[in-house]
Design a protein around this motif. Structure first.
Motif: not given
Length: 96
Positions: A19, A22-23, A25-26, A56, A60, A63
């Motif tokens: 999880y 994902e952050a 990656r943004v 964002r 992410a 979601e």
């Protein structure tokens, strides 16, 4: 400004690495200077662009997690553009 922040998914169990990835990656895709360590991700830029990336990154994680915790610390210094890496390197030059 430089913002150090941590996004933590809640309600997904103890394994949160996928999880958090994902952050991160943004942040990396933003193109802004950044650095990630075990506790925080630091990102540098103008107020609006940095806060948009943080928003964002949280979205992410949101979601996929029912709840998200955000910890944020900001160093607001207009005109400074030396980034998170040189600041960390300066601290490393001094013996502990």
């Amino acid at each position: 400004m430089i913002v150090a922040f941590s996004v933590t998914p809640l309600g997904v169990g103890e394994e949160v690495g996928e999880y958090v990835a994902e952050a991160v990656r943004v942040v990396r895709e933003s193109g802004l200077p950044n650095r990630t360590d075990a506790m925080f991700t630091s990102i540098e830029g103008e107020w609006d662009e940095v806060m948009d990336v943080v928003r964002r990154a949280v979205a992410a994680v949101e979601e996929r997690a029912p709840r998200v915790s955000l910890v944020l610390k900001a160093d607001i210094r207009p005109g400074a553009a030396d980034g998170p890496e040189p600041k960390a390197a300066t601290a490393e030059r001094h013996p502990a």
